[in-house]
Design a protein around this motif. Structure first.
Motif, PDB file in Angstrom:
ATOM      1  N   LEU A 142      -3.982  -1.246   7.005  1.00  0.00           N
ATOM      2  CA  LEU A 142      -2.813  -2.109   7.164  1.00  0.00           C
ATOM      3  C   LEU A 142      -2.169  -2.371   5.799  1.00  0.00           C
ATOM      4  CD1 LEU A 142      -1.301  -3.608   9.377  1.00  0.00           C
ATOM      5  CD2 LEU A 142      -2.756  -5.593   8.962  1.00  0.00           C
TER       6      LEU A 142
ATOM      7  N   ILE B 275      -0.277   0.610   4.639  1.00  0.00           N
ATOM      8  CA  ILE B 275       0.961   0.775   5.407  1.00  0.00           C
ATOM      9  C   ILE B 275       2.029  -0.202   4.929  1.00  0.00           C
ATOM     10  CG2 ILE B 275       1.992   0.420   7.687  1.00  0.00           C
ATOM     11  CD1 ILE B 275      -0.641   1.560   8.868  1.00  0.00           C
ATOM     12  N   VAL B 276       1.655  -1.489   4.803  1.00  0.00           N
ATOM     13  CA  VAL B 276       2.633  -2.509   4.442  1.00  0.00           C
ATOM     14  C   VAL B 276       3.102  -2.325   2.995  1.00  0.00           C
ATOM     15  CG1 VAL B 276       2.981  -4.986   4.100  1.00  0.00           C
ATOM     16  CG2 VAL B 276       1.812  -4.159   6.146  1.00  0.00           C
TER      17      VAL B 276
ATOM     18  N   ARG C 101       3.228   0.443   1.523  1.00  0.00           N
ATOM     19  CA  ARG C 101       3.757   1.804   1.385  1.00  0.00           C
ATOM     20  C   ARG C 101       3.113   2.504   0.188  1.00  0.00           C
ATOM     21  NH1 ARG C 101       5.113   1.367   6.203  1.00  0.00           N
ATOM     22  NH2 ARG C 101       7.124   2.057   6.995  1.00  0.00           N
TER      23      ARG C 101
END
Ligand SMILES: Nc1ncnc2c1ncn2[C@@H]1O[C@H](COP(=O)(O)OP(=O)(O)O)[C@@H](O)[C@H]1O
Ligand SMILES: [Mg+2]
Lengths: 280, 268
Positions: free
Chosen positions: B119, B122-123, B125
């Motif tokens: 996570l 992903i957040v 990047r």
């Protein structure tokens, strides 16, 4: 004249706060709907966030910068505890079960003296500024946007479209359902703590059946094609009653009509746009 | 029969696999063996239990008894998504593409088991996430190209014709380069030209190293394509062996064509 100005400021201040809080609640609804779960525990999560944060502030004297993140603990614990058994349910059964849990919590707030009973808790310091509320809302929107444009976002949409096919392509549907429930609990818990510390008073009826349905209607009206839809829906349903203030008694009726019209004529919501599901 | 063939390590092996429903046994003590490589067909009349057997193998339905081994491991109690992670992919008899998503996004879901970003990655990047996503998109485009849908990558899946949706399902299944691909009636609803193209596609898929197990009604299609055939009737395995032998087997003819035709064939 002065009273009139004061009144206007108060209306304005409350509205600004409500718009931010309801936006967060709409996102809390969005994360579960976007993964195809009709889980209506958002008001219950909000209540847990609100009550636990107020206890931390009033009884334990914690500073607000600590209270805010800690306000997620009780809702998340509750989500994990009820997640296992309830996620076996689906559709309307899950909706009913989660609303039922909210009612159980409401009964507890009502009957535990330390939680103020029917009178609720008051004298809460107003530590949540509109600026903070909007910062949290913006951060939540950004996170959901970034997560939406990744494998997790694709997995959520795949589950919403066809959970069986999603599972067959390798999506751990159970884990994802628990994950979105926890995310929903975090967002609603934050909304609860922020609203409690923006209004100085909380009561058991703020987190019952009616708010649960109102939160659902934010997302239904706005649409769940992207996280912006529910926030738009929340804004409309928060602003409209203010525009028609003279008919305050008809507020619920009005909300109901808006929801029925939206479901009939805007099945994908006011914002039908569907966000892309890959990064860059 | 097939059992006499030299023993190789089989990719998929069910033994005594059984699924009961109220009042009927949909799959009844089936032993199915699929060696690695090639095309293997599962045939039988309507209601013979072919789809139920696929559901058991892919983990969407729990067996009443029996067990399933895949790539040497017992997967009988494994959830469907875990089996996908082990390299098993499938399509559905009743098409199940994600209609609101684009073709590319559909193919990307087939790569889900290969995505490992957290996570936080992903957040934030993080570069690792970006690399992984770029790589996944490239693989998904390859899978679309494999089935001839590359030029329509950004269209919504629901806008595709029936035959194209079937091919998209194959692309989604192939994106993750599975070891075993289960195709449930892939030619259903296709016109003759599409069926010919499908045969070629399945040969290409086998060429990439993926083993194919397919359920099909079109006997001609199966016979030309398959290395081995297993025949089910009323949930039981009544034949297993090379396609030419299946065609000559009286039990198969009887099950498939009905007793009337079988009697006529026997009379000649
Ligand atoms: N979920 C279910 N509940 C009850 N009966 C089922 C179920 N799924 C399949 N069956 C029955 O099992 C038998 C085999 O079905 P199926 O596997 O779909 O056959 P096939 O794919 O060979 O046509 C049929 O008689 C069917 O009606
Ligand atoms: Mg079938």
């Amino acid at each position: 004249m002065e009273a009139w100005l004061d009144d206007l400021f108060w209306t304005y201040q409350n509205l600004v706060v409500s718009l931010g809080i309801n936006g967060l609640l709409a996102l809390s609804m969005y994360v579960v709907l976007a993964a195809g779960q009709l889980s209506l525990g958002q008001a219950a999560f909000m209540g847990l966030g609100a009550y636990s944060s107020v206890l931390m502030t009033l009884a334990w004297g914690w500073p607000f910068w600590l209270v805010l993140p800690a306000s997620c603990v009780a809702p998340v614990a509750f989500a994990l505890a009820v997640g296992g058994p309830t996620l076996r349910l689906s559709g309307v059964y899950l909706a009913i079960a989660t609303i039922g849990m909210g009612e159980v919590l409401r009964a507890i707030y009502l009957n535990v003296d330390a939680l103020g009973g029917a009178l609720g808790l008051s004298g809460i310091p107003e530590q949540a500024s509109p600026l903070l509320i909007y910062a949290v809302l913006a951060a939540a929107l950004a996170v959901l946007w970034l997560v939406g444009r990744s494998g997790l976002g694709r997995a959520m949409e795949a589950m919403r479209e066809d959970a069986t096919a999603a599972e067959a392509t390798g999506v751990d549907v159970r884990r994802m359902r628990l994950g979105v429930l926890v995310a929903s609990a975090v967002l609603a818990g934050l909304a609860g703590a922020l609203s409690a510390h923006a209004t100085d008073f909380i009561g058991p009826n703020d987190y019952g059946f009616e708010p649960a349905v109102t939160i659902l209607s934010f997302a239904l009206l706005g649409g769940v094609g992207s996280p912006f839809g529910p926030v738009l829906g929340a804004s409309v349903l928060t602003l409209l009653p203010e525009v028609f203030r003279d008919f305050a008694n008809l507020r619920l009726v009005f909300n109901g009509i808006v929801i029925v019209l939206a479901v009939l004529f805007l099945p994908r919501g006011l914002l039908a746009w569907r966000m892309p599901r890959r990064a860059a | 029969m097939a059992d006499a063939a030299p023993r190789r390590v089989s990719l998929l092996a069910t033994s005594g696999l059984t699924r009961r429903y109220a009042g009927l046994v949909a799959v009844d003590g089936v032993d199915l063996t699929v060696p690695e490589g090639g095309v293997h067909a599962l045939i039988g009349p309507n209601g013979a239990g072919k789809t139920t057997l696929f559901n058991l193998v892919s983990g969407l339905v729990a067996p009443s008894s029996g067990n399933i081994r895949f790539a040497g491991a017992d997967i009988t109690r494994l959830a469907a998504d875990r089996r996908a992670r082990l390299g098993m992919a499938r399509t559905f008899q009743n098409i199940r593409v994600f209609g609101a998503m684009t073709l590319l996004e559909n193919a990307l879901t087939g790569l889900h088991p290969r995505l490992t970003s957290s996570l936080v990655g992903i957040v934030a990047r993080l570069p690792a996430f970006r690399r992984e996503e770029r790589h996944a998109v490239a693989r998904a485009r390859e899978a679309l190209a494999l089935v001839g849908l590359a030029s329509r990558a950004e269209e919504r899946a629901a806008a595709l014709s029936y035959g194209d949706q079937r091919r998209l399902e194959i692309a989604r299944a192939m994106a993750g380069a599975p070891r075993l691909l289960l195709l449930d009636e892939p030619a259903a609803g296709m016109n003759p030209a599409e069926t010919v193209a499908l045969s070629a596609l399945i040969r290409t898929i086998v060429g990439t190293g993926t083993t194919v197990l397919l359920v099909e009604h079109d006997m001609h299609f199966v016979m030309n394509l398959s290395d081995s055939v297993t025949v089910l009737n009323f949930g039981r395995r009544i034949f297993s062996g090379p396609p030419a032998e299946a065609r000559a087997d009286p039990g198969v003819i009887e099950a498939y064509l009905g007793t009337k035709v079988a009697a006529r064939l026997a009379g000649r």
